[in-house]
Scaffold this motif. Structure first.
Motif: not given
Length: 859
Positions: A369-391
Motif C-alpha cells: 500500500g501507498f498513501f500520499s499526503f500533498t498540498p491539497d484541499f486548501g491545506r499544506d501537506a503536513i496539516t493534511n497528514f496530521r488530519m489523516g486526509i491523504p490525497t
C-alpha cells in the motif's frame, strides 16, 4: 562513519537488471594509489553518502556514479566484434568475454591481507551535528595458488568484509508543534500517532539549514563473503582446460534514520565457468566456454516499518519503497565459442554467444500500500497528514509470482588487416537477435516479437604518420543494448492477474472499501503495457584521436567521441485525467475524467527516447620519470536526450524520472540535458616513489626511502536537476492524476544557475522566480534539467611501501584517504516548490574524509 561502497559495487555488479554483464574487467591500475582495488579511489571520487537513496537491485553502480559524478568520456581505441560497446563512450566497460584467460604456471604462491577503516580517523561530514559515532570496516582475505600434478594449477581464495557502526544522515522530521495528530476520529488518530512515532524522538537540530532538518545516526551491519576456486589443466601441448567457481554473499541489516526507511537485504550469487582452449596450429586457435550464473536477491521491510509507504511532502518518506518486498532468482546459462586465425597480414576472428535467462520470483508493485499526503484541499501537506486526509492511495491485489524465460544470441566475425606497414584496418560485424520472453505458466504474454534484424557493423583504422606526427586512430561501431528483465517483467503487474487500485481522496482507515463495495466508477486499476513494436535500443558510436610523438616518455592524446542513441526505453503515462466541461478538476474526480473509464493510468513501455553525446578529450601521460608517474585528462562534453538516457529501464524510479507533464507533448516537454550531463571535467593522477638517496644517513635512508606517495584529483562541473511544482492538486498542477508538473518561469535570469552553496542556494533559486500553473494549463513553461548541482573538487591520497623478506616473500603496508581535504559535494536543493525546503541544500552526496590501512603479506 561506515560506508558500503564496496558492498554497493558487489551488489550492483550482480543485479538482474544488468545481469548480462555480471563480471566487470579489472580496472587498469595507473598509479599505486588503488591499494585495495576499489574503483572509487582510482577514479578520484569520494565515498557515497549512504543517506542518498539508491535502488541497489535494479540499477548498476556505474549508473549511480553517472548521476552523482557525471560520466567519463571514453575513447575506444579499437572495437572488437566479440564485444558490445553500448554505453562505452560514457565510461561503461564493454561486455566481458566468457572465456577464462590463461593462468601462469608459477610455483606455489599466495598472499593474505587485512585492511581496517575506523571512525577514529574519520572527519565529520558537512551537516553532521556532534562527534563522529563509532564505526569500523574490517576486510581480510587469503589467496593461494599451487601446482597439483603435471600440467595443473589450483587457485583458492576467500575474503570477508565486515561493516559495523553508525550511518550519519539528514532527514526532515516534524517540528515540536507538529507531533500531535489533528484528526478527531479515534481510529484515524491512532494511525497518525503510529506514523508520527516512526520519526526519531529527537527534534530538528539543524534549523540553520531547515526548520525540520535533523542530523542523526543509525546503526548498520553489512557482511560480505567471497570464496573462489580455479583449476587450470594443460592437456598435452595444444589443449588447456580451465574451471572456475565463485561464491558471493551479502547480508545488509540496513540503517533506519526513520523506522522502516530501508529494506533488509540478502543476496547470494554463484558463478561457474569452464573453458576449453585449443591451438590447432601456430596460426589458428579456438576457445569454447560454458557458464552458469545464479543470483538470489531478497529484500524485505525491517520489523519496525509502519506497513504501507507514506509520502508526505516536506517530510522524510516512511518506507521502504512500495516495490518491497522482492524475492527474485535469476539463472543465466551461457555458452560461447571463438576462433582466431592469422593469415599473412590478416587476423580473422569469428564466434558466437548464447544466453538462456530464467527469471523467477515475486515482484510487488504496491502490495503493502501507498498513501500520499500533498498540498491539497486548501491545506499544506503536513496539516493534511496530521488530519489523516491523504490525497491518494495505491494498492495492488493479486498473485505476482512469475517465471520468465528468454534467449539472447550473438554471432560475430571480424578481420584485423595490416594493409600497409603504417596502416591497420579493422572490420567487424555482430548479429544480435533477441527472442521474445515467455512466462512459463502462461500467466502473461509478452506482445513484442523477436527482434531479429540487429546487425551491427564496426570499422576502425590506425595510421602511423611520418616522424613526429605520431598515430591517428578512428573508429565507428553500431552497438545494441538490451531490453532489461525488470522492464519486460512489469506485465505481471497488470490485470487480470494483478490489480493496482488507484483511490483518490481515500479513507485512511479503510481505503479500499469503495473498491470491494463495487459500482464506484472512480475506483479503477492501473495497467502496464509493453509496446507491440518494442525493440532493442542501439547506438551509433564514433571517435577520432591523434597521438603525436613527444620527447621522452610523454604521451599525448587529442580526441573526440560521439554517439547517437535510438529507441531508448521510456515509460509513457497515458490515459491521464482531462478537462471535462461542467466538471471542476479536483483530486477526487481524477478517475472520472479519464478517456478510458476502465483504467486509471495506462503505463506504456516503448522505444520513445533518443540520446545525443559529443565530447572532446585531452590526455597526457608520463609513465615513469625518476620515480614520478603522471596521468591527466580533461574532457568537454554535452549529453542530451528526449526524456530517458541509455541506462533507463522504464521501471519504477526510472519511469518517474522520465515522465512528462502531459501525455500529448512528451518529446517537446522532455528534451533537455541528460541527468549525467557535465560540460567540464578534469582528472589528475600522480605517484612518486621516494628514492633511497645514497647521500642520506643509513637509518634515514631505510626509513624514508622506498615509500610511494600517490594522489588523485577530480574536478567536475555539477550535474543537472529539475524544478518541480511538487503537487498535482488544484492551484499547483494540472490535476491530471500524475506528478511531475513544473511551474511557469517568471524570471529567465535564474536559468542555468549552479546551486551549490547552502549559504546562497535560496537566493540563487528564489521561489519568486516561478509561479504555479493553473488547472486549465497543460504544463509549465520551465524546461527539464535547467539548473545544476554544485561541482566536485575531490582529492584522494595514499602512501605505501613494500619490504622484501627472505626469498620471494614481501610485506606491503599502505594507508589511503578518500576525500583527503574533507570537501563536501552538495546534493541538489529542495526542488519541489510546495515543500518548505525549496531552494535549500540539506544534504551532501559524499561522506567525510576517511582513512583506511592495509597490511599484505605475499610469497
Amino acid at each position: 562513519m561506515p560506508h558500503a561502497a564496496k558492498a554497493l559495487l558487489l551488489l550492483c555488479a550482480l543485479c538482474p537488471a544488468f545481469a548480462q554483464k555480471p563480471e566487470q574487467p579489472a580496472k587498469t591500475r595507473r598509479t599505486d594509489l588503488n591499494l585495495l582495488g576499489q574503483t572509487d579511489v582510482d577514479a578520484g571520487e569520494s565515498r557515497r553518502n549512504e543517506n542518498i537513496q539508491f535502488n541497489l537491485v535494479d540499477n548498476n553502480a556505474l549508473k549511480e556514479l553517472n548521476v552523482r559524478l557525471g560520466t567519463t568520456a571514453t575513447i575506444i581505441d579499437e572495437f572488437r566484434p566479440s564485444r558490445s560497446y553500448f554505453g562505452s563512450e560514457f565510461g561503461n566497460a564493454p561486455t566481458p568475454v566468457l572465456h577464462l584467460p590463461a593462468a601462469g604456471r608459477s610455483p606455489m604462491h599466495g598472499n593474505g591481507y587485512f585492511s581496517h577503516l575506523n571512525s577514529v580517523f574519520s572527519a565529520r561530514s558537512f551537516f553532521q551535528a556532534g562527534d563522529v559515532k563509532p564505526a569500523r570496516e574490517n576486510d581480510y582475505g587469503l589467496q593461494l595458488g599451487a601446482p597439483l600434478w603435471r600440467g595443473s594449477h589450483l587457485f583458492l581464495g576467500g575474503s570477508q568484509q565486515k561493516l559495523r557502526g553508525s550511518v550519519n544522515g539528514n532527514v526532515l522530521v516534524p517540528r515540536s508543534d507538529e507531533r500531535t495528530p489533528l484528526a478527531t476520529d479515534p481510529a484515524v488518530r491512532s494511525i497518525i500517532e503510529r506514523y508520527l512515532a516512526a520519526y526519531p524522538t529527537e527534534l530538528p537540530n539543524r534549523t540553520d539549514v531547515n526548520e525540520r532538518a535533523l542530523n542523526t545516526n543509525a546503526p548498520q551491519v553489512i557482511d560480505n563473503d567471497n570464496a573462489e576456486a580455479r583449476l587450470d589443466q594443460q592437456i598435452a601441448t595444444n589443449d588447456r582446460l580451465a574451471i572456475r567457481y565463485v561464491f558471493l554473499s551479502q547480508t545488509v541489516d540496513a540503517f533506519q534514520l526513520v523506522k522502516g526507511q530501508n529494506p533488509d537485504t540478502r543476496t547470494l550469487a554463484h558463478t561457474a565457468r569452464a573453458t576449453w582452449s585449443r591451438r590447432w596450429s601456430a596460426a589458428t586457435s579456438t576457445d569454447f566456454s560454458a557458464g552458469f550464473d545464479r543470483v538470489h536477491s531478497l529484500l524485505v521491510p525491517e520489523p519496525n516499518a509502519v506497513g504501507p509507504m507514506i509520502s508526505i511532502s516536506g517530510l522524510q518518506t516512511l518506507g521502504p519503497l512500495a516495490t518491497i518486498p522482492i524475492d527474485r532468482v535469476q539463472n543465466l546459462f551461457r555458452y560461447a565459442g571463438d576462433a582466431m586465425s592469422v593469415r599473412g597480414n590478416h587476423t580473422w576472428t569469428a564466434g558466437f554467444g548464447v544466453l538462456r535467462r530464467q527469471l523467477n520470483g515475486v515482484e510487488t508493485d504496491v502490495h503493502r500500500g501507498f498513501f500520499s499526503f500533498t498540498p491539497d484541499f486548501g491545506r499544506d501537506a503536513i496539516t493534511n497528514f496530521r488530519m489523516g486526509i491523504p490525497t491518494q492511495h495505491l494498492r495492488s491485489i493479486g498473485d505476482v509470482h512469475r517465471g520468465f524465460r528468454n534467449w539472447d544470441l550473438q554471432f560475430h566475425a571480424g578481420d584485423r588487416w595490416r594493409a600497409t606497414k603504417n596502416l591497420t584496418l579493422t572490420l567487424g560485424l555482430r548479429y544480435n537477435p533477441v527472442t521474445t520472453p515467455v512466462e512459463v505458466n502462461r500467466l502473461n504474454t509478452i506482445p513484442y516479437p523477436c527482434d531479429c534484424n540487429n546487425l551491427a557493423p564496426q570499422f576502425g583504422l590506425a595510421w602511423r604518420l611520418p616522424r613526429w606526427w605520431g598515430i591517428v586512430r578512428s573508429g565507428y561501431g553500431l552497438h545494441f543494448g538490451e531490453i532489461f528483465p525488470v522492464t519486460f517483467q512489469q506485465v505481471r503487474l497488470s490485470p487480470p492477474g494483478n490489480y493496482k487500485i488507484v483511490v483518490p481522496h481515500p479513507s485512511l482507515t479503510d481505503p479500499l472499501a469503495p473498491y470491494y463495495a463495487g459500482g464506484d466508477p472512480n475506483i479503477v486499476p492501473t495497467t502496464y503495457l509493453l509496446d507491440d513494436n518494442l525493440r532493442t535500443p542501439y547506438s551509433h558510436q564514433y571517435n577520432f584521436s591523434w597521438e603525436p610523438v613527444l620527447p621522452g616518455d610523454w604521451k599525448l592524446q587529442l580526441g573526440y567521441v560521439g554517439s547517437r542513441s535510438h529507441k531508448l526505453l521510456i515509460m509513457w503515462y497515458e490515459n491521464r485525467a482531462r478537462l471535462v466541461d461542467g466538471m471542476e478538476p479536483t483530486t477526487g474526480n481524477i478517475n472520472l475524467r479519464r478517456q478510458n473509464p476502465h483504467f486509471a493510468e495506462i503505463r506504456r513501455v516503448l522505444n520513445g527516447s533518443r540520446g545525443y553525446f559529443d565530447a572532446a578529450r585531452v590526455s597526457l601521460v608520463l609513465p615513469r620519470w625518476r620515480g614520478l608517474s603522471i596521468d591527466a585528462a580533461y574532457w568537454f562534453s554535452k549529453a542530451i536526450d528526449l526524456g530517458s538516457s541509455y541506462t533507463n529501464t522504464a521501471y519504477d524510479e526510472d519511469s518517474r524520472l522520465s515522465r512528462s507533464q502531459t501525455e500529448n507533448l512528451t518529446h517537446e516537454d522532455m528534451k533537455g540535458p541528460s541527468p549525467f550531463d557535465q560540460p567540464h571535467a578534469f582528472l589528475w593522477r600522480a605517484a612518486y616513489e621516494i628514492p633511497k638517496a645514497s647521500g642520506w644517513p643509513r637509518r634515514v635512508r631505510g626509513a624514508m626511502g622506498g615509500w610511494t606517495i600517490s594522489a588523485v584529483t577530480l574536478l567536475k562541473k555539477g550535474t543537472p536537476f529539475t524544478v518541480a511544482s511538487g503537487s498535482d492538486a488544484p492551484g499547483f498542477g494540472n490535476v491530471d492524476g500524475n506528478g511531475g508538473d513544473r511551474p511557469n518561469l517568471l524570471d529567465p535570469a535564474v536559468l542555468g544557475r549552479t546551486i551549490g552553496d547552502p549559504d546562497t542556494s535560496r537566493d540563487l533559486l528564489p521561489r519568486s522566480a516561478f509561479a504555479y500553473i493553473r488547472p486549465e494549463e497543460q504544463r509549465g513553461n520551465l524546461g527539464r534539467n535547467t539548473f545544476r548541482k554544485g561541482g566536485i573538487a575531490n582529492v584522494n591520497a595514499a602512501i605505501s611501501r613494500t619490504w622484501p623478506l627472505r626469498g620471494d616473500k614481501q610485506i606491503l603496508f599502505g594507508a589511503e584517504s578518500i576525500n583527503f581535504f574533507n570537501t563536501p559535494q552538495f546534493a541538489p536543493p529542495g526542488f519541489e516548490m510546495t515543500s518548505g525546503n525549496f531552494g535549500q541544500i540539506t544534504n551532501t552526496l559524499n561522506d567525510g574524509r576517511t582513512f583506511r590501512f592495509l597490511l599484505r603479506f605475499g610469497f
